[in-house]
Design an enzyme around this catalytic site. Sequence first.
Site, PDB file in Angstrom:
ATOM      1  N   PHE A   1      67.464  29.256   5.346  1.00  0.00           N
ATOM      2  CA  PHE A   1      66.858  29.653   4.082  1.00  0.00           C
ATOM      3  C   PHE A   1      65.373  29.892   4.318  1.00  0.00           C
ATOM      4  O   PHE A   1      64.652  28.994   4.754  1.00  0.00           O
ATOM      5  CB  PHE A   1      67.083  28.589   3.008  1.00  0.00           C
ATOM      6  CG  PHE A   1      66.846  29.142   1.635  1.00  0.00           C
ATOM      7  CD1 PHE A   1      67.818  29.896   0.998  1.00  0.00           C
ATOM      8  CD2 PHE A   1      65.633  28.951   0.995  1.00  0.00           C
ATOM      9  CE1 PHE A   1      67.596  30.442  -0.259  1.00  0.00           C
ATOM     10  CE2 PHE A   1      65.398  29.493  -0.258  1.00  0.00           C
ATOM     11  CZ  PHE A   1      66.385  30.237  -0.881  1.00  0.00           C
ATOM     12  N   VAL A   2      64.915  31.118   4.047  1.00  0.00           N
ATOM     13  CA  VAL A   2      63.525  31.477   4.343  1.00  0.00           C
ATOM     14  C   VAL A   2      62.747  31.764   3.062  1.00  0.00           C
ATOM     15  O   VAL A   2      63.322  32.176   2.047  1.00  0.00           O
ATOM     16  CB  VAL A   2      63.450  32.703   5.288  1.00  0.00           C
ATOM     17  CG1 VAL A   2      63.967  32.344   6.675  1.00  0.00           C
ATOM     18  CG2 VAL A   2      64.223  33.885   4.725  1.00  0.00           C
TER      19      VAL A   2
ATOM     20  N   GLY B   1      62.215  39.507  -5.589  1.00  0.00           N
ATOM     21  CA  GLY B   1      61.961  39.285  -4.165  1.00  0.00           C
ATOM     22  C   GLY B   1      61.400  40.474  -3.407  1.00  0.00           C
ATOM     23  O   GLY B   1      60.700  40.312  -2.415  1.00  0.00           O
TER      24      GLY B   1
ATOM     25  N   LYS C   1      70.586  38.481   7.018  1.00  0.00           N
ATOM     26  CA  LYS C   1      70.981  37.165   7.510  1.00  0.00           C
ATOM     27  C   LYS C   1      72.314  37.276   8.228  1.00  0.00           C
ATOM     28  O   LYS C   1      73.273  37.805   7.653  1.00  0.00           O
ATOM     29  CB  LYS C   1      71.113  36.225   6.310  1.00  0.00           C
ATOM     30  CG  LYS C   1      70.651  34.824   6.582  1.00  0.00           C
ATOM     31  CD  LYS C   1      70.825  33.952   5.366  1.00  0.00           C
ATOM     32  CE  LYS C   1      69.506  33.662   4.693  1.00  0.00           C
ATOM     33  NZ  LYS C   1      69.618  32.564   3.702  1.00  0.00           N
TER      34      LYS C   1
ATOM     35  N   ASP D   1      72.117  39.085   2.235  1.00  0.00           N
ATOM     36  CA  ASP D   1      72.792  37.849   2.632  1.00  0.00           C
ATOM     37  C   ASP D   1      74.300  38.084   2.498  1.00  0.00           C
ATOM     38  O   ASP D   1      74.923  38.604   3.415  1.00  0.00           O
ATOM     39  CB  ASP D   1      72.263  36.721   1.738  1.00  0.00           C
ATOM     40  CG  ASP D   1      72.816  35.361   2.114  1.00  0.00           C
ATOM     41  OD1 ASP D   1      73.635  35.286   3.029  1.00  0.00           O
ATOM     42  OD2 ASP D   1      72.435  34.360   1.476  1.00  0.00           O
TER      43      ASP D   1
ATOM     44  N   ASP E   1      61.584  33.544  -2.298  1.00  0.00           N
ATOM     45  CA  ASP E   1      61.223  32.306  -2.996  1.00  0.00           C
ATOM     46  C   ASP E   1      62.238  31.198  -2.786  1.00  0.00           C
ATOM     47  O   ASP E   1      63.391  31.439  -2.412  1.00  0.00           O
ATOM     48  CB  ASP E   1      61.157  32.564  -4.502  1.00  0.00           C
ATOM     49  CG  ASP E   1      62.563  32.711  -5.111  1.00  0.00           C
ATOM     50  OD1 ASP E   1      63.317  33.584  -4.637  1.00  0.00           O
ATOM     51  OD2 ASP E   1      62.904  31.928  -6.018  1.00  0.00           O
TER      52      ASP E   1
HETATM   53  P1  IMP Z   1      73.145  38.542  -1.592  1.00  0.00           P
HETATM   54  O1  IMP Z   1      73.550  39.132  -2.913  1.00  0.00           O
HETATM   55  O2  IMP Z   1      73.950  37.324  -1.235  1.00  0.00           O
HETATM   56  O3  IMP Z   1      73.072  39.534  -0.467  1.00  0.00           O
HETATM   57  O4  IMP Z   1      71.726  37.911  -1.786  1.00  0.00           O
HETATM   58  C1  IMP Z   1      70.601  38.641  -1.828  1.00  0.00           C
HETATM   59  C2  IMP Z   1      69.586  37.918  -2.680  1.00  0.00           C
HETATM   60  O5  IMP Z   1      69.625  36.511  -2.475  1.00  0.00           O
HETATM   61  C3  IMP Z   1      68.215  38.362  -2.281  1.00  0.00           C
HETATM   62  O6  IMP Z   1      67.782  39.329  -3.210  1.00  0.00           O
HETATM   63  C4  IMP Z   1      67.399  37.097  -2.360  1.00  0.00           C
HETATM   64  O7  IMP Z   1      66.776  37.062  -3.629  1.00  0.00           O
HETATM   65  C5  IMP Z   1      68.348  35.944  -2.301  1.00  0.00           C
HETATM   66  N1  IMP Z   1      68.310  35.245  -0.985  1.00  0.00           N
HETATM   67  C6  IMP Z   1      69.264  35.260  -0.029  1.00  0.00           C
HETATM   68  N2  IMP Z   1      68.901  34.519   1.037  1.00  0.00           N
HETATM   69  C7  IMP Z   1      67.685  34.025   0.762  1.00  0.00           C
HETATM   70  C8  IMP Z   1      66.752  33.193   1.498  1.00  0.00           C
HETATM   71  O8  IMP Z   1      66.959  32.749   2.641  1.00  0.00           O
HETATM   72  N3  IMP Z   1      65.593  32.918   0.872  1.00  0.00           N
HETATM   73  C9  IMP Z   1      65.284  33.379  -0.383  1.00  0.00           C
HETATM   74  N4  IMP Z   1      66.118  34.162  -1.087  1.00  0.00           N
HETATM   75  C10 IMP Z   1      67.310  34.475  -0.531  1.00  0.00           C
HETATM   76 MG    MG Z   2      66.453  38.791  -4.808  1.00  0.00          MG
END
Ligand code: IMP
Ligand code: MG
Length: 190
Positions: free
Chosen positions: A164-165, A55, A142, A114, A171
């Site tokens: 969700f973006v 990403g 987020k 996130d 992606d």
């Molecule tokens: P975390 O570990 O929950 O903080 O998630 C981070 C990872 O989740 C990021 O590297 C993204 O790849 C994916 N992610 C979280 N939210 C989104 C979204 O809204 N769209 C796309 N990918 C997301």
């Molecule tokens: Mg990611």
Amino acid sequence: MFPEIERVLIDRDRIAERVRELGEEIARDIGADLAAEGVAKDSPGRVVMVPVLTGALIFVADLVRCMPLKLSFGVVAVSSYPGKSVASKGAALRSALPDDLAGRHVLVVDDILDSGQTMKLVAELIREQGAASVRTCALLRKAIPGKPPVFECDYKGFDIPDEFVVGYGLDYDGYYRNLPDITVLKGEAM
Ligand code: IMP
Ligand code: MG
């Protein structure tokens, strides 16, 4: 570009402006660390970018071009949203981490924070290697009411609501990363 897109949340011009600001700010901060060590900004081997694949690819490409520092890359792959999921399944390393980060100034770069599990995992592993400094940067953060992330990043581009973006590297099921804007998918497309 794609009929499944409901709307643009952050357009390419706002992204470009914010990425430039972030790049300049981070380069200043890392430059200050180097200066405190008595090391020149163009000394080799001091600064390493660690983008979280996949990403962060597009974001980091734009970000580093606003950072006038001598730097190298060491990538890491982490998965948390496998396939068609839109909720985190927990962060898991999908590649080896670069193992030569001791004594270096490291910037971990991801597309979005996130739950915070991805950044937490990567930053802790790099700290354990004895990096001189570990900074973390996410283009998006987020905000989920009542559910703060388990880890806060040092630099963020934009706060966004709990949607969700996709686009600009982000992606859904592997697609839409090449959209130039950050967009919201139609509900029926997920
Ligand atoms: P975390 O570990 O929950 O903080 O998630 C981070 C990872 O989740 C990021 O590297 C993204 O790849 C994916 N992610 C979280 N939210 C989104 C979204 O809204 N769209 C796309 N990918 C997301
Ligand atoms: Mg990611």
